[in-house]
Scaffold this motif. Structure first.
Motif, short mmCIF file in Angstrom:
data_model
loop_
_atom_site.label_atom_id
_atom_site.label_comp_id
_atom_site.label_asym_id
_atom_site.label_seq_id
_atom_site.Cartn_x
_atom_site.Cartn_y
_atom_site.Cartn_z
N GLN A 42 20.83 -69.71 12.15
CA GLN A 42 22.09 -69.96 11.45
C GLN A 42 22.80 -71.18 12.02
N PHE A 43 22.70 -71.37 13.34
CA PHE A 43 23.29 -72.56 13.95
C PHE A 43 22.69 -73.83 13.36
N PHE A 44 21.35 -73.88 13.28
CA PHE A 44 20.70 -75.07 12.73
C PHE A 44 21.03 -75.25 11.25
N GLN A 45 21.17 -74.16 10.53
CA GLN A 45 21.51 -74.27 9.11
C GLN A 45 22.90 -74.87 8.94
N ARG A 46 23.83 -74.48 9.81
CA ARG A 46 25.18 -75.05 9.73
C ARG A 46 25.16 -76.53 10.10
N LEU A 47 24.26 -76.91 10.99
CA LEU A 47 24.14 -78.32 11.35
C LEU A 47 23.67 -79.14 10.14
N VAL A 48 22.72 -78.60 9.40
CA VAL A 48 22.21 -79.29 8.21
C VAL A 48 23.28 -79.39 7.13
N THR A 49 24.08 -78.36 6.97
CA THR A 49 25.09 -78.34 5.91
C THR A 49 26.41 -78.96 6.33
N LEU A 50 26.47 -79.53 7.52
CA LEU A 50 27.67 -80.24 7.96
C LEU A 50 28.00 -81.34 6.97
N ASP A 51 29.24 -81.44 6.57
CA ASP A 51 29.65 -82.42 5.57
C ASP A 51 29.77 -83.80 6.20
N TYR A 52 28.61 -84.42 6.40
CA TYR A 52 28.55 -85.75 7.01
C TYR A 52 27.19 -86.35 6.64
N PRO A 53 27.15 -87.66 6.33
CA PRO A 53 25.86 -88.28 5.94
C PRO A 53 24.82 -88.10 7.04
N LYS A 54 23.71 -87.47 6.71
CA LYS A 54 22.70 -87.18 7.71
C LYS A 54 22.01 -88.43 8.23
N ASP A 84 27.02 -76.66 22.29
CA ASP A 84 26.17 -75.58 22.75
C ASP A 84 25.70 -74.79 21.53
N ALA A 85 24.49 -74.25 21.61
CA ALA A 85 23.89 -73.60 20.44
C ALA A 85 24.56 -72.29 20.06
N ASP A 86 25.40 -71.73 20.93
CA ASP A 86 26.08 -70.49 20.57
C ASP A 86 27.48 -70.75 20.01
N VAL A 87 27.75 -71.99 19.63
CA VAL A 87 28.98 -72.33 18.91
C VAL A 87 28.67 -72.38 17.41
N MET A 88 29.41 -71.63 16.63
CA MET A 88 29.23 -71.62 15.19
C MET A 88 30.42 -72.30 14.52
N LEU A 89 30.19 -73.45 13.91
CA LEU A 89 31.25 -74.16 13.20
C LEU A 89 31.35 -73.60 11.79
N LEU A 140 42.03 -79.80 19.16
CA LEU A 140 42.60 -79.77 17.82
C LEU A 140 42.63 -78.35 17.30
N ARG A 141 43.79 -77.92 16.80
CA ARG A 141 43.91 -76.62 16.15
C ARG A 141 44.73 -76.82 14.89
N VAL A 142 44.08 -76.72 13.74
CA VAL A 142 44.77 -76.89 12.47
C VAL A 142 44.62 -75.61 11.66
N PRO A 143 45.57 -75.29 10.79
CA PRO A 143 45.55 -74.00 10.10
C PRO A 143 44.36 -73.87 9.16
N LYS A 144 43.67 -72.73 9.25
CA LYS A 144 42.60 -72.34 8.33
C LYS A 144 41.43 -73.33 8.30
N VAL A 145 41.28 -74.09 9.37
CA VAL A 145 40.16 -75.03 9.43
C VAL A 145 39.19 -74.62 10.53
N PHE A 146 39.65 -74.55 11.77
CA PHE A 146 38.75 -74.23 12.86
C PHE A 146 38.82 -72.74 13.19
N ASN A 147 38.40 -71.95 12.21
CA ASN A 147 38.29 -70.51 12.44
C ASN A 147 36.88 -70.22 12.92
N SER A 148 36.51 -70.92 14.00
CA SER A 148 35.13 -70.88 14.47
C SER A 148 34.90 -69.70 15.40
N PHE A 149 33.69 -69.16 15.37
CA PHE A 149 33.36 -68.04 16.21
C PHE A 149 32.38 -68.49 17.27
#
Length: 423
Positions: free
Chosen positions: A96-108, A175-180, A300-309
């Motif tokens: 799931q970590f790698f999948q989130r890396l691929v779907t990151l909204d940034y030109p690969k 780190d690989a145990d960070v989920m964005l 950075l802490r902005v509302p409803k954006v970095f609700n990361s686990f």
């Protein structure tokens, strides 16, 4: 009154006549940069605003989005980012970590990926990801467990790849145990234009986070007054902090000009992230004794954006090192679990702070009969405790003052029960 020089009087007359002509044509100066933005001498007044498919320049003085930007470079190009991924221990949800890396909204094609994997078990996961996405990123480099690199050495290597590349605009360490959980994380971090910045990362329902709000006089953890409000999203924004871990973004020019040394992650008695933060504070002319909260790192802490686990590695099969025993919502011990130490798997635990105010450590088997070695070392006090007798326990502060490590179990299997009190 002294007369104006002839040339100055001429310019004033031309300006007045030009103003009359504009007025007759119903024209006005674009003094708020609503149409034109000149970057010469105004680079600090603009920010990049990332859209779904393109980048816009925003004038921060007048809060406008100019249509035409005049400068010496293509300001609509996305910056090139080196992403360092670190798998230093058995990590659940790696796919799931790698999948989130691929779907990151940034030109690969603007992302170079460096992966350090310290676990043989995860080689198959990385191989599968590479086979499916080898043509997605600009480059993809993997350093495996056969290289026998320490955490500090691996992190120095990843940072060095960006430092040596003049085209590397930013270095993102994860780190690989960070989920964005927000796809635009990277874009929003870049928009802040800070030398070093990271998103707030938390555990759901816990007060654990990836930053310290303040330092004690001797350079260790001190909880800031607004820490809980920030973690619980009662306060949002950008704050300067003295320490962060697990994920952060650094400008490439900072690595090449200010953090030029190649061993920032190695420092006696400190884990790699603490070593980096201490080096960076010192190299940017901040000392802990002069400022309890030096303005080196930003969170950075902005509302409803970095609700990361941040997913804990306290996880059952296929990693039987630790098993969860559950907890009672009526008690003060909100997290209780058993840790297994054995050579060849997890024989020790690197220096860390617990996610608790106090920690209780209970011995579940006997040293000399069931295992050899073990114990706990507190770095700040240079004090080591031998493994207690079976059924005996000791208690120590968790996050406040006691950076500690689990000493290696050299033979047999050691079990301990842990309770985190008031996390």
């Amino acid at each position: 009154m002294e007369a104006l020089p002839r040339r100055q009087a001429k310019y004033i007359k031309e300006d007045v006549e030009e103003g009359r002509r504009r007025e007759s044509l119903n024209m006005s100066l674009d003094h708020k940069s609503q149409i034109f933005q000149n970057l010469n001498g105004a680079i600090d007044e603009v920010l990049l605003k990332f859209g779904t498919e393109r980048v816009r320049v925003r004038n921060t003085v007048y809060d406008t989005l100019p249509v035409v930007v005049h400068g010496n470079a293509n300001t609509k190009e996305y910056p090139t980012v080196m992403v360092g991924v670190f798998i230093e221990q058995p990590t659940p949800f790696l796919s799931q970590f790698f999948q989130r890396l691929v779907t990151l909204d940034y030109p690969k094609h603007k992302l170079n990926v460096f992966v350090h994997n310290n676990e043989v078990y995860h080689e198959r996961h990385i191989q599968k990801f590479w086979e499916e996405n080898k043509d997605v990123f600009k480059s993809f480099k993997v350093v495996g467990p056969e290289e026998n690199l320490s955490q500090g050495e691996a992190r120095n290597m990843g940072m060095g790849l960006c430092r040596k590349d003049p085209g590397c605009d930013y270095y993102l360490s994860m780190d690989a145990d960070v989920m964005l959980t927000h796809r635009q994380t990277l874009k929003i971090l870049i928009e802040q234009k800070q030398k070093i910045i990271g998103p707030l990362v938390t555990r759901h329902g816990k007060l654990w986070s990836n930053f310290w709000g303040a330092l004690s006089l001797d350079g260790y953890y001190a909880r800031s007054e607004d820490y809980i409000d920030i973690v619980q999203s009662k306060r949002v924004g950008v704050w300067n902090i003295p320490y962060m871990a697990h994920i952060y973004l650094i400008k490439g020019e900072v690595l090449r000009n200010e953090l030029k040394e190649r061993k920032h992650f190695v420092l006696e008695k400190l884990d790699p992230d603490m070593a980096l933060c201490k080096h960076a504070r010192e190299l940017t002319n901040h000392r802990e004794k002069d400022s309890p909260n030096p303005e080196t790192f930003y969170m950075l802490r902005v509302p409803k954006v970095f609700n990361s686990f941040y997913y804990s590695t306290l996880y059952k099969s296929p990693f039987p090192t630790v098993c969860d025993l559950g907890c009672s919502p009526q008690g003060y011990a909100l997290m209780n679990f058993v840790v297994k130490y054995t050579p060849g798997r997890q024989s020790y635990l690197r220096p860390h702070h617990d996610s608790s105010t106090f920690t209780i450590n209970v011995a579940l088997n006997s040293k000399g009969t069931d295992f050899q070695g073990g114990g706990c070392r507190f770095h700040r006090y240079n004090c080591s405790l031998d493994s207690p007798r079976k059924g005996w326990s000791f208690m120590h502060p968790g996050r406040l003052t006691h950076l500690h490590e689990g000493l290696p179990t050299t033979n047999g299997t050691r079990y301990i029960a842990i309770s985190f009190i008031d996390p």
